[in-house]
Design a protein around this motif. Structure first.
Motif, PDB file in Angstrom:
ATOM      1  N   ILE A   1      72.324  85.053  10.338  1.00 13.00           N
ATOM      2  CA  ILE A   1      72.921  86.327  10.843  1.00 13.00           C
ATOM      3  C   ILE A   1      73.562  86.163  12.397  1.00 13.00           C
ATOM      4  O   ILE A   1      72.870  85.731  13.253  1.00 13.00           O
ATOM      5  CB  ILE A   1      71.996  88.022  10.622  1.00 13.00           C
ATOM      6  N   GLN A   2      74.909  86.160  11.598  1.00 13.35           N
ATOM      7  CA  GLN A   2      75.846  85.753  13.230  1.00 13.35           C
ATOM      8  C   GLN A   2      76.205  86.388  13.719  1.00 13.35           C
ATOM      9  O   GLN A   2      75.922  87.821  13.358  1.00 13.35           O
ATOM     10  CB  GLN A   2      77.203  85.291  12.292  1.00 13.35           C
ATOM     11  N   PRO A   3      76.359  86.917  15.370  1.00  9.44           N
ATOM     12  CA  PRO A   3      76.536  88.346  15.896  1.00  9.44           C
ATOM     13  C   PRO A   3      76.962  89.055  15.880  1.00  9.44           C
ATOM     14  O   PRO A   3      77.123  90.136  16.389  1.00  9.44           O
ATOM     15  CB  PRO A   3      77.415  87.126  17.517  1.00  9.44           C
ATOM     16  N   ASN A   4      78.401  88.470  15.217  1.00  5.71           N
ATOM     17  CA  ASN A   4      79.307  89.543  14.011  1.00  5.71           C
ATOM     18  C   ASN A   4      78.901  90.068  13.531  1.00  5.71           C
ATOM     19  O   ASN A   4      80.362  91.369  12.940  1.00  5.71           O
ATOM     20  CB  ASN A   4      81.403  89.117  14.818  1.00  5.71           C
ATOM     21  N   HIS A   5      77.688  90.375  12.708  1.00  2.00           N
ATOM     22  CA  HIS A   5      77.296  90.638  11.928  1.00  2.00           C
ATOM     23  C   HIS A   5      75.411  91.585  12.689  1.00  2.00           C
ATOM     24  O   HIS A   5      75.317  92.026  10.727  1.00  2.00           O
ATOM     25  CB  HIS A   5      77.528  89.639  10.421  1.00  2.00           C
ATOM     26  N   ILE A   6      75.655  91.856  13.259  1.00  2.00           N
ATOM     27  CA  ILE A   6      74.483  91.690  13.215  1.00  2.00           C
ATOM     28  C   ILE A   6      74.266  94.004  13.046  1.00  2.00           C
ATOM     29  O   ILE A   6      75.291  94.169  13.595  1.00  2.00           O
ATOM     30  CB  ILE A   6      73.488  91.665  14.604  1.00  2.00           C
ATOM     31  N   SER A   7      73.253  94.760  13.147  1.00  2.00           N
ATOM     32  CA  SER A   7      72.755  95.679  13.177  1.00  2.00           C
ATOM     33  C   SER A   7      71.575  96.334  14.635  1.00  2.00           C
ATOM     34  O   SER A   7      71.004  95.135  14.347  1.00  2.00           O
ATOM     35  CB  SER A   7      72.807  95.944  11.986  1.00  2.00           C
ATOM     36  N   CYS A   8      70.614  97.512  13.958  1.00  2.00           N
ATOM     37  CA  CYS A   8      70.349  97.580  14.723  1.00  2.00           C
ATOM     38  C   CYS A   8      68.203  97.061  13.738  1.00  2.00           C
ATOM     39  O   CYS A   8      66.975  96.756  14.528  1.00  2.00           O
ATOM     40  CB  CYS A   8      69.513  98.947  14.546  1.00  2.00           C
ATOM     41  N   HIS A   9      68.788  96.993  12.477  1.00  2.00           N
ATOM     42  CA  HIS A   9      67.289  96.403  11.985  1.00  2.00           C
ATOM     43  C   HIS A   9      67.945  95.295  10.587  1.00  2.00           C
ATOM     44  O   HIS A   9      68.845  95.259  10.521  1.00  2.00           O
ATOM     45  CB  HIS A   9      66.601  97.503  11.066  1.00  2.00           C
ATOM     46  N   THR A  10      66.416  94.221  10.238  1.00  2.00           N
ATOM     47  CA  THR A  10      66.925  93.490   8.949  1.00  2.00           C
ATOM     48  C   THR A  10      66.217  93.290   8.553  1.00  2.00           C
ATOM     49  O   THR A  10      64.570  92.851   9.001  1.00  2.00           O
ATOM     50  CB  THR A  10      66.735  92.025  10.294  1.00  2.00           C
ATOM     51  N   ALA A  11      66.493  93.302   7.163  1.00  2.00           N
ATOM     52  CA  ALA A  11      65.342  93.452   5.764  1.00  2.00           C
ATOM     53  C   ALA A  11      65.269  91.834   5.356  1.00  2.00           C
ATOM     54  O   ALA A  11      66.270  91.374   4.716  1.00  2.00           O
ATOM     55  CB  ALA A  11      65.760  94.570   5.087  1.00  2.00           C
ATOM     56  N   VAL A  12      64.216  91.779   4.859  1.00  2.00           N
ATOM     57  CA  VAL A  12      64.528  90.125   4.543  1.00  2.00           C
ATOM     58  C   VAL A  12      63.207  90.353   2.643  1.00  2.00           C
ATOM     59  O   VAL A  12      62.368  91.161   3.032  1.00  2.00           O
ATOM     60  CB  VAL A  12      63.693  89.232   5.253  1.00  2.00           C
ATOM     61  N   SER A  13      64.627  89.937   1.678  1.00  2.00           N
ATOM     62  CA  SER A  13      63.285  90.035   0.454  1.00  2.00           C
ATOM     63  C   SER A  13      62.719  89.194   0.019  1.00  2.00           C
ATOM     64  O   SER A  13      61.938  88.398   0.862  1.00  2.00           O
ATOM     65  CB  SER A  13      64.492  90.004  -0.752  1.00  2.00           C
ATOM     66  N   GLU A  14      61.988  88.898  -0.918  1.00  2.00           N
ATOM     67  CA  GLU A  14      60.623  88.672  -1.018  1.00  2.00           C
ATOM     68  C   GLU A  14      61.267  86.899  -1.634  1.00  2.00           C
ATOM     69  O   GLU A  14      60.342  85.935  -1.012  1.00  2.00           O
ATOM     70  CB  GLU A  14      59.865  88.407  -2.336  1.00  2.00           C
TER      71      GLU A  14
END
Length: 137
Positions: free
Chosen positions: A52-65
């Protein structure tokens, strides 16, 4: 068994103190997505691991199976839509920053239009959906 197959499962990486992340998890769970929350003090290693590039980040990251990332306050219906589609050149979706009025960021009925980005494997992004009002969520 069939219910489990139709209900997406996301692992949500967040900090323990983030209230908006907890609200977003409630939003996705109310919309048929199972969430397993994992708290960390620093999430940069997760964002780096999944590209995830720095300009696309937010406070949380969810990952699917199946390894797709969902960064930030993405409405559940767009996560479900993305997972039902084929995106061989994508790593997932992102709502960068924390737009006012997005799921988990509701404040007194206020709303700020925002884009959901399709994140590509090469680090670029394109607009997956433009959310111009709260009813689109």
């Amino acid at each position: 068994m069939s219910q489990q197959q139709s209900e997406p499962l996301l692992t949500v990486y967040k900090t323990s103190s983030c209230g908006c992340c907890k609200k977003w998890i409630s939003h996705i769970e109310q919309n048929g997505i199972t969430a397993i929350a994992k708290d960390y003090d620093d999430l940069s290693f997760i964002k780096n691991r999944y590209g995830i590039q720095p300009n696309h980040i937010s406070c949380h990251t969810a990952v699917s199976e199946n390894g797709y990332v969902f960064e930030g306050h993405i409405p559940a219906k767009y996560i479900r839509q993305f997972l039902a589609e084929s995106h061989p050149d994508a790593i997932g979706l992102s709502v960068p920053a924390m737009p006012l009025g997005s799921p988990g960021m509701e404040v007194e009925g206020r709303f700020m239009p925002y884009d959901i980005l399709l994140l590509h494997k090469d680090g670029s992004a394109s607009v997956y959906a433009h959310i111009s009002d709260a009813a689109m969520q």
